[in-house]
Design a protein around this motif. Structure first.
Motif, mmCIF file in Angstrom:
data_model
loop_
_atom_site.group_PDB
_atom_site.id
_atom_site.type_symbol
_atom_site.label_atom_id
_atom_site.label_comp_id
_atom_site.label_asym_id
_atom_site.label_seq_id
_atom_site.Cartn_x
_atom_site.Cartn_y
_atom_site.Cartn_z
ATOM 1 N N GLY B 98 49.805 -36.379 67.162
ATOM 2 C CA GLY B 98 50.632 -36.106 65.987
ATOM 3 C C GLY B 98 51.099 -34.667 65.950
ATOM 4 N N LEU B 99 50.199 -33.735 66.295
ATOM 5 C CA LEU B 99 50.531 -32.312 66.214
ATOM 6 C C LEU B 99 51.631 -31.941 67.218
ATOM 7 C CD1 LEU B 99 50.167 -29.354 65.435
ATOM 8 C CD2 LEU B 99 48.168 -29.262 66.920
ATOM 9 N N PHE B 100 51.417 -32.294 68.493
ATOM 10 C CA PHE B 100 52.375 -31.827 69.502
ATOM 11 C C PHE B 100 53.677 -32.627 69.456
ATOM 12 C CE2 PHE B 100 48.616 -29.691 70.941
ATOM 13 C CZ PHE B 100 49.118 -28.493 71.392
ATOM 14 N N GLY B 101 53.595 -33.938 69.178
ATOM 15 C CA GLY B 101 54.823 -34.694 68.979
ATOM 16 C C GLY B 101 55.583 -34.176 67.765
ATOM 17 N N GLY B 102 54.828 -33.915 66.692
ATOM 18 C CA GLY B 102 55.447 -33.439 65.459
ATOM 19 C C GLY B 102 56.069 -32.055 65.618
ATOM 20 N N TRP B 103 55.492 -31.263 66.508
ATOM 21 C CA TRP B 103 56.015 -29.930 66.786
ATOM 22 C C TRP B 103 57.492 -30.020 67.202
ATOM 23 C CZ3 TRP B 103 52.201 -25.961 69.214
ATOM 24 C CH2 TRP B 103 52.725 -24.675 69.088
ATOM 25 N N ILE B 104 57.792 -31.045 68.050
ATOM 26 C CA ILE B 104 59.190 -31.256 68.465
ATOM 27 C C ILE B 104 60.052 -31.513 67.227
ATOM 28 C CG2 ILE B 104 60.726 -32.633 69.927
ATOM 29 C CD1 ILE B 104 58.713 -31.412 71.661
ATOM 30 N N GLY B 105 59.503 -32.337 66.329
ATOM 31 C CA GLY B 105 60.248 -32.647 65.112
ATOM 32 C C GLY B 105 60.530 -31.403 64.293
ATOM 33 N N VAL B 106 59.560 -30.482 64.235
ATOM 34 C CA VAL B 106 59.756 -29.242 63.484
ATOM 35 C C VAL B 106 60.767 -28.342 64.200
ATOM 36 C CG1 VAL B 106 58.624 -27.145 62.646
ATOM 37 C CG2 VAL B 106 57.434 -29.332 62.522
ATOM 38 N N ALA B 107 60.626 -28.270 65.541
ATOM 39 C CA ALA B 107 61.469 -27.361 66.318
ATOM 40 C C ALA B 107 62.931 -27.805 66.301
ATOM 41 C CB ALA B 107 60.959 -27.273 67.757
ATOM 42 N N THR B 108 63.178 -29.130 66.207
ATOM 43 C CA THR B 108 64.559 -29.613 66.242
ATOM 44 C C THR B 108 65.137 -29.763 64.847
ATOM 45 O OG1 THR B 108 63.755 -31.875 66.251
ATOM 46 C CG2 THR B 108 64.230 -30.876 68.402
ATOM 47 N N HIS B 109 64.398 -29.257 63.843
ATOM 48 C CA HIS B 109 64.876 -29.373 62.464
ATOM 49 C C HIS B 109 66.226 -28.676 62.335
ATOM 50 C CE1 HIS B 109 64.829 -29.625 58.143
ATOM 51 N NE2 HIS B 109 64.981 -28.321 58.045
ATOM 52 N N GLY B 110 67.211 -29.423 61.809
ATOM 53 C CA GLY B 110 68.528 -28.830 61.601
ATOM 54 C C GLY B 110 69.389 -28.786 62.836
#
Lengths: 308, 358
Positions: B98-110
């Motif tokens: 969840g953390l590392f997959g979610g990191w992508i989600g945070v990094a690609t925000h916007g």
């Protein structure tokens, strides 16, 4: 550093080491008999909840401690029924005990959350306890601490100096051969499991009656698992458990002090240190004995069914 | 009194299938006694726990999205447990996924432009994170002989603390009024919903596909065969020349990947952002699910639905009947104990010999 500060540090280390010591010493006996009890965490947390609840109701720390040990013993009886009597898988049964113990402790302790009571009384010998430098450390602990040290000495004596202890270790090393000799494999194992459960429960009771002293859900925070690692770390020897527990207690105190002092490292990293230290300790230990082979009891974790 | 166990010469398939059901009924009886001891009606509790969640579409969807991660993790664990290898750190592998997959989600925000690659990348990274994290205890076991039980469990605490740190620190939403959580993911970083009501997300479909794959792998491939032989007879497996080390690494990789995939599915599906805690103990509950489902994918599917049902029911019981949530956990632990006990009854003929020495 003055002698008194050193003594204060040592007193906190002993306090942090005591629950690990009691639980791990019980588990040494269980594993020496050839049973792997992964339910220590559950028995510990149930002992903490039951011990605190009973101590509040009766007003007696001693009765509370006994109740905590009794709760651990009751849960380990179920574990023994599954693993020793019914030959169920020990790993899975132990995990079941941990989950069950966590759930039951929540039920038992629900109405005691937030209550506080005075910690277990400390020894106070006029003259001796006030000795500068060592008085508080040697003559000013509570009963749990003295019991833990007595348990280590007693465990050593039992395992290495008595006939019953020899039989127990033999059963742990080869249950088929000892069974063929006519020794009571399952009786001995069941009793060992009960002893280990009582110790785990008592260790939990120490946490809620003396260390904190209050009850909070899941307050053992993995100490039962660290106690299990400690048994491996100590190569299944009681006196080394004593040394290992003090080492781990020292690491815990160091982490708490570093957190309080705010040395710039994230608190989460410091909180993770005891777990990382446990892994590191296990790794170093096995690096140290690459040639020697395993020191674990040879039948540890194996299922035994007497066929006739 | 002595209790004798004699292995049954031919195990009855009926008894094998019945034993977890019998265990479940026994757990129900004990649970009912506890409920009445707490001063509530066992009948009302039964309805709240097992009937009410099935009566409405939204709660059925809740059951499905709770069952999906459990089934996914438990399927991976079944490979381990069948081979007598004990990964009990699935909770940590779930968190890392969840953390590392979610990191992508945070990094690609916007991010603008074509963002169709974001979600697949998240799923792959989450799966790999779980896999790699599971390889730590596996490698320590294979190379140094360190007990995988203890290391995998210790790593759970480490993973949880790492997520806690990241969600409160580096990955926190700077415009989030200091709430300890990341930015909400963009639409492109979320699993699509399968039904109206914005509850049932595609993680359920992912779990079903993996379950199907696992059934095939276990039944039809050499790897699946190896796992089954090692579990049934370690001696025979050694004679056949199956490598212990390779198997340990492989089953840890499979179970870690499954847990990591479950973790990122939960984050990209139900939660939609990173929070200090993303799992109500799925990784541990999945151990119960795996054994309750007798380590077979089909059984695990049924078991995951049952356990998810009790969890949803437990939440309902907390609200309606003021029954504590710990009751659900105690029930689940007791259920696992009874399943293991019932298993012994189907494997051995149990005879009481009164008067004999134990």
């Amino acid at each position: 550093m003055s002698l008194d500060i050193l003594q204060m540090v040592l007193v906190t280390i002993v306090a942090a080491a005591t629950p690990l010591m009691i639980a791990a010493l019980g588990e040494v006996v269980v594993e020496r008999a050839g049973v792997l009890n992964l339910g220590v965490e559950g028995m510990m947390v149930l002992g903490a909840a039951t011990g605190f609840a009973v101590a509040v109701e009766t007003g007696s720390t001693l009765v509370g401690a006994a109740a905590g040990a009794g709760a651990g013993l009751a849960l380990s009886a179920l574990f023994g029924l599954l693993t020793v009597v019914l030959s169920a898988n020990q790993v899975a049964s132990g995990l079941a005990m941990t989950i069950l113990g966590l759930g039951l402790s929540g039920l038992v302790g629900a109405s005691y959350v937030g209550l506080k009571r005075a910690p277990a009384p400390h020894l106070d010998l006029p003259g001796l306890t006030d000795l500068p430098g060592i008085g508080r450390l040697v003559f000013g602990q509570d009963g749990f601490v003295y019991f833990a040290f007595a348990l280590a000495a007693g465990g050593w004596w039992f395992l290495w100096r008595t006939r019953t202890g020899l039989i127990l270790r033999a059963i742990g090393d080869d249950h088929t051969a000892t069974h063929a000799l006519g020794l009571q494999v399952r009786t001995v194992r069941f009793r060992a499991v009960l002893f280990g459960g009582a110790c785990a429960g008592l260790a939990g009771a120490y946490l809620s009656l003396s260390y904190t002293p209050f009850w909070a859900p899941a307050m053992t925070a993995g100490r039962g698992w660290i106690a299990l690692a400690l048994v491996v770390f100590a190569s299944w020897r009681p006196l080394r458990v004593l040394a290992g527990a003090l080492l781990f207690g020292g690491a815990t105190v160091l982490q708490l002090n570093a957190q309080a002092a705010g040395i710039g490292l994230p608190g989460q990293l410091l909180s993770a240190l005891p777990y990382l230290a446990t892994i590191l300790a296990l790794v170093l230990l096995s690096l140290g004995r690459r040639q020697g082979g395993s020191l674990a009891p040879a039948s540890l974790g194996r299922v035994f069914t007497p066929h006739r | 009194m002595r209790i004798d166990l004699t292995p049954r010469a031919n195990r009855s398939a009926l008894l094998d299938a019945l034993s977890p059901i019998l265990a479940f009924l026994a757990a129900l009886v004990v649970g009912g006694l506890v409920v009445s001891a707490l001063g509530r009606s066992p009948a009302a509790a039964f309805v709240t726990y097992f009937v009410a969640p099935l009566s409405e579409v939204w709660s059925l969807q809740e059951v499905a999205i709770k069952a999906a991660p459990l089934a996914l993790i438990a399927t991976g664990l079944a490979f381990c447990f069948r081979a007598n290898i004990w990964n009990i750190g699935a909770e940590g592998q779930f968190v890392m996924g969840g953390l590392f997959g979610g990191w992508i989600g945070v990094a690609t925000h916007g991010a603008t432009g074509n963002t169709a690659w974001v979600l697949p990348l998240m799923l792959v990274v989450g799966t790999l994170a779980g896999l790699l994290y599971a390889l730590i205890p596996a490698l320590l076991k294979v190379r140094l002989g360190v007990s995988e039980i203890l290391t995998s469990l210790m790593l759970v605490y480490v993973a949880e603390l790492l997520l806690d740190y990241m969600a409160r620190g580096p990955l926190r939403d700077p415009a989030g009024f200091n709430f300890p959580q990341s930015v909400p993911f963009d639409e492109a970083a979320r699993l699509p919903y399968l039904m109206e009501g914005d509850t049932l997300h595609a993680g359920v479909a992912i779990a079903l596909v993996v379950l199907g794959l696992a059934t095939l792998v276990l039944a039809r491939t050499l790897f699946g065969f190896t796992v089954r032989v090692v579990g049934a007879s370690p001696r025979a497996a050694r004679f056949a020349g199956f490598s212990d080390a390779r198997l340990t690494l492989a089953v840890f990789a499979v179970s870690g990947a499954a847990a990591g995939l479950a973790g990122i599915s939960e984050v990209a599906g139900r939660i939609g952002q990173l929070q200090p805690s993303i799992s109500p103990g799925y990784g541990f509950t999945a151990i119960i699910v795996a054994f309750l489902g007798r380590l077979s994918p089909v059984g695990i599917l049924v078991a995951a639905l049952v356990i998810a049902l009790t969890t949803i029911g437990g939440e309902g019981a907390q609200i309606d009947l003021k029954l504590p949530l710990d009751l659900t956990r105690a029930f689940q632990g007791l259920l696992l104990a009874l399943v293991l006990g019932a298993d012994a009854l189907s494997r051995y003929r149990v005879r009481l010999v009164p008067g004999a020495a134990a």
